[in-house]
Design an enzyme around this catalytic site. Structure first.
Site, short mmCIF file in Angstrom:
data_model
loop_
_atom_site.label_atom_id
_atom_site.label_comp_id
_atom_site.label_asym_id
_atom_site.label_seq_id
_atom_site.Cartn_x
_atom_site.Cartn_y
_atom_site.Cartn_z
N GLN A 1 0.68 -1.08 -0.10
CA GLN A 1 0.10 -0.04 -0.14
C GLN A 1 0.80 1.19 0.11
OE1 GLN A 1 -3.61 -0.68 0.39
NE2 GLN A 1 -3.71 1.22 -0.73
N LYS B 1 -2.44 -1.00 6.49
CA LYS B 1 -3.66 -2.13 6.33
C LYS B 1 -4.09 -2.64 7.63
CE LYS B 1 -5.69 -4.09 2.82
NZ LYS B 1 -5.93 -3.41 1.43
N THR C 1 -11.67 0.54 -8.11
CA THR C 1 -11.04 -0.34 -8.35
C THR C 1 -11.04 -1.28 -9.22
OG1 THR C 1 -10.68 -0.44 -5.86
CG2 THR C 1 -9.75 -1.99 -7.14
N LYS D 1 1.96 1.81 -3.63
CA LYS D 1 0.46 2.15 -4.38
C LYS D 1 0.30 3.53 -4.26
CE LYS D 1 -2.42 -1.07 -3.84
NZ LYS D 1 -3.54 -2.10 -3.76
N SER E 1 -10.55 6.79 -3.33
CA SER E 1 -10.57 7.25 -1.69
C SER E 1 -9.93 8.53 -1.18
CB SER E 1 -10.02 5.97 -0.99
OG SER E 1 -10.62 5.13 -0.58
N GLY F 1 -12.40 -0.12 2.95
CA GLY F 1 -12.66 -1.71 2.71
C GLY F 1 -11.81 -2.63 2.00
N ASP F 2 -12.06 -3.99 2.09
CA ASP F 2 -11.00 -4.66 1.39
C ASP F 2 -12.02 -6.07 1.55
OD1 ASP F 2 -8.14 -5.20 0.60
OD2 ASP F 2 -8.67 -7.04 1.53
P1 NDP Z 1 -14.57 -9.18 -1.77
O1 NDP Z 1 -14.73 -9.53 -0.29
O2 NDP Z 1 -15.71 -8.06 -2.05
O3 NDP Z 1 -14.55 -10.26 -2.95
C1 NDP Z 1 -13.49 -11.28 -2.70
C2 NDP Z 1 -13.58 -12.19 -3.81
O4 NDP Z 1 -12.59 -12.88 -4.09
C3 NDP Z 1 -14.82 -13.13 -3.61
O5 NDP Z 1 -15.56 -13.43 -4.89
C4 NDP Z 1 -14.16 -14.08 -2.73
O6 NDP Z 1 -15.02 -15.39 -2.92
C5 NDP Z 1 -12.98 -14.50 -3.79
N1 NDP Z 1 -11.98 -15.04 -2.73
C6 NDP Z 1 -11.49 -14.47 -1.61
N2 NDP Z 1 -10.44 -15.55 -1.13
C7 NDP Z 1 -10.49 -16.55 -2.15
C8 NDP Z 1 -9.77 -17.64 -2.07
N3 NDP Z 1 -8.81 -17.82 -1.18
N4 NDP Z 1 -9.81 -18.38 -3.25
C9 NDP Z 1 -10.71 -18.08 -4.30
N5 NDP Z 1 -11.51 -17.16 -4.13
C10 NDP Z 1 -11.45 -16.33 -3.07
O7 NDP Z 1 -13.09 -8.14 -1.91
P2 NDP Z 1 -12.44 -7.12 -2.98
O8 NDP Z 1 -13.30 -7.36 -4.16
O9 NDP Z 1 -12.87 -5.96 -2.07
O10 NDP Z 1 -11.07 -7.59 -2.95
C11 NDP Z 1 -10.52 -8.43 -3.90
C12 NDP Z 1 -9.11 -8.37 -4.24
O11 NDP Z 1 -8.81 -6.93 -4.49
C13 NDP Z 1 -8.27 -8.36 -2.76
O12 NDP Z 1 -6.72 -8.77 -3.05
C14 NDP Z 1 -8.03 -6.83 -2.39
O13 NDP Z 1 -7.05 -6.85 -1.46
C15 NDP Z 1 -7.76 -6.26 -3.70
N6 NDP Z 1 -8.28 -4.85 -3.40
C16 NDP Z 1 -9.51 -4.31 -3.30
C17 NDP Z 1 -9.62 -3.12 -3.10
C18 NDP Z 1 -11.04 -2.33 -3.04
O14 NDP Z 1 -11.12 -1.16 -3.37
N7 NDP Z 1 -11.87 -3.15 -2.41
C19 NDP Z 1 -8.73 -2.08 -3.47
C20 NDP Z 1 -7.48 -2.65 -4.14
C21 NDP Z 1 -7.24 -3.90 -4.06
P3 NDP Z 1 -15.58 -16.01 -1.39
O15 NDP Z 1 -16.64 -15.20 -1.49
O16 NDP Z 1 -15.90 -17.61 -1.62
O17 NDP Z 1 -14.90 -15.76 -0.40
#
Ligand code: NDP
Length: 445
Positions: free
Chosen positions: A111, A126, A210, A114, A377, A165-166
């Protein structure tokens, strides 16, 4: 690797035992910094690298809460305040059972770079907890968020540390956390969190930022080889906030997105993912991805196997760290992938990144490609500070400018340091220089 870098790399390994993701993130940055150390020995003299790999502060705390059956539960909460040389710590909160200090530190370290790349005045941090929100009632989620903030509130604030969020944390959870923060502090301090609901201080475009941003970055990369996403086939992994918005935006630019996934498997839809159906299943019903194939003719669900086996022009991993292995990368290359843009943080392993680079595939690392979320953000913080609300179109155009700037900064820096077209080196060096110069100017603190 240069001798000085190699020595500090060994120290990181020794001083952070068992924190494999953190070491992987540091290693990846160190592998890019050789040309900088040659040109700027002053960074070694000022101890910049040793300072950068040590968080300024890391907080671990107990999160007690009571479930719907009246059973007392205990989770572990974290906030890693990594580097504030450029501004207040800024970074998301993750609720997932896999969370431990090593994951928090890898995410916090990434982060820092970034946030520097966005050009905004924000440091890096984080946080999160090893709490599994899956299957929990809304009441349980609320009580957990309240307990989490009852401890964390004393460490955050608009000028100190601004969570967002994350994984596992969206607008609903930010709402519960903000509410508890407001109650404890007796202040409506909108700038203390981002990702808020639009009616109470959130920014338009933040939920989409994102996912839309990573698609913009992919499109920018493709333009450098004379093509665009229009008419391209795309694989997106995940079906959370980042994935759903990436699928939606790529589709709006003329791409056909063939896949979506969750931790139970993936679906392939040759006609292109139906975004409304996906939203209905994953957001409204919070159901499993297999439901998509149940309801959509010609789509099929795969529970074992790799999503990266689907032949496509562009891959956009948007689920989680290390979801794309060296073998997966080799399969994508064999099937003719042209570009990979990381929506998730560190989704590609070290071997995967090397495979893409050796094959000449355009590769956008997460710290550049997914920076649209944190950049927006920072726009939310600007609106809160001036008590203003910007329109969707204006905010979206600012996001577009940001993504273009980040892309161009990566290209220019990679070229300047003798690695034209290498976005990994460009992103790591550009982020590093900005933070390092601020640290030198501010003395040994
Ligand atoms: P969400 O919780 O909204 O979604 C996560 C998704 O990934 C779900 O579909 C989840 O499935 C899947 N997932 C999580 N763990 C696993 C795993 N071990 N194997 C397979 N699928 C998995 O999170 P976000 O969309 O917010 O975040 C996704 C990624 O993007 C992360 O790496 C996060 O750090 C990154 N990110 C997010 C930002 C944001 O603004 N939200 C900003 C920058 C980066 P299930 O529901 O089955 O767990």
């Amino acid at each position: 690797m240069e001798a000085g870098l190699a020595q500090i790399r060994e120290e990181v390994l020794r001083r952070n035992p068992g924190e494999t993701e953190f070491f992987q993130a540091v290693d990846e940055v160190f592998n890019s910094l050789g040309p900088v150390m040659k040109r700027h020995p002053e960074y070694v003299e000022h101890g910049i690298l040793r300072r950068m790999v040590e968080p300024e502060r890391q907080i671990t705390f107990r999160v007690p809460w009571v479930d719907d059956k009246g059973v007392v539960k205990i989770n572990r909460g974290f906030r890693v305040q990594f580097n504030s040389a450029l501004g207040p710590y800024k970074g998301g909160i993750r609720f997932h059972p896999s969370v431990y200090l090593g994951i928090m530190k890898f995410l916090g370290f990434e982060q820092v770079f970034k946030n520097a790349l966005t050009g905004m005045p924000i440091g890096g941090g984080k946080g999160g907890a090893d709490f599994n929100p899956s299957g929990r009632s809304e009441g349980e989620i609320m009580r957990f968020c309240q307990s989490f903030i009852t401890e964390l509130y004393r460490h955050i604030g608009e000028h100190t540390d601004v969570p967002a969020g994350d994984i596992g944390v969206g607008t609903r959870e930010i709402g519960f956390m903000f509410g508890q923060y407001r109650r404890i502090t007796n202040r409506f301090e909108a700038g203390a969190f981002t990702g808020k609901g639009v009616s109470w201080g959130g920014s338009l475009v933040r939920p989409e930022a994102t996912g839309n941003g990573v698609v913009m970055f992919a499109n920018q990369m493709l333009k450098t080889i004379g093509t665009t996403l229009d008419g391209a086939t795309v694989t997106v992994s995940g079906s959370g906030n980042v994935a759903i918005n990436a699928i939606n935006y790529a589709t709006s630019l003329g791409a056909t997105v063939l896949t979506a996934s969750d931790s139970s498997g993936y679906v392939v839809d040759e006609q292109g993912i139906d975004i409304e159906l996906l939203r209905q299943i994953k957001i409204t019903e919070r159901a499993r991805i297999s439901e998509y194939a149940e309801r959509r003719e010609r789509a099929h669900f795969v529970s074992d196997g790799s999503i990266w086996e689907v032949p496509v022009d562009v891959a956009i991993p948007c689920a989680t760290q290390n979801e794309l292995s060296g073998d997966d990368a080799a399969t994508l290359v064999m099937n003719g992938v042209k570009a990979v843009a990381e929506g998730a943080n560190m989704p590609s392993t070290h071997q995967a990144i090397n495979t893409f680079r050796e094959a000449g595939v355009l590769f956008g690392p997460g710290k550049a490609a997914n920076a649209g979320g944190v950049a927006t953000s920072a726009l939310e913080m600007q609106q809160n500070a001036s008590r203003d609300t910007w329109s969707f179109d204006y905010t979206h155009s600012r996001l577009e400018e940001n993504m273009e700037d980040i892309h161009d900064r990566c290209i220019a820096t990679a070229e300047d340091f003798g690695h034209p077209g290498d976005y990994v080196i460009g992103a790591n060096i550009a982020g590093f220089l900005k933070v390092a110069d601020a640290m030198i100017a501010q003395g040994v603190v």
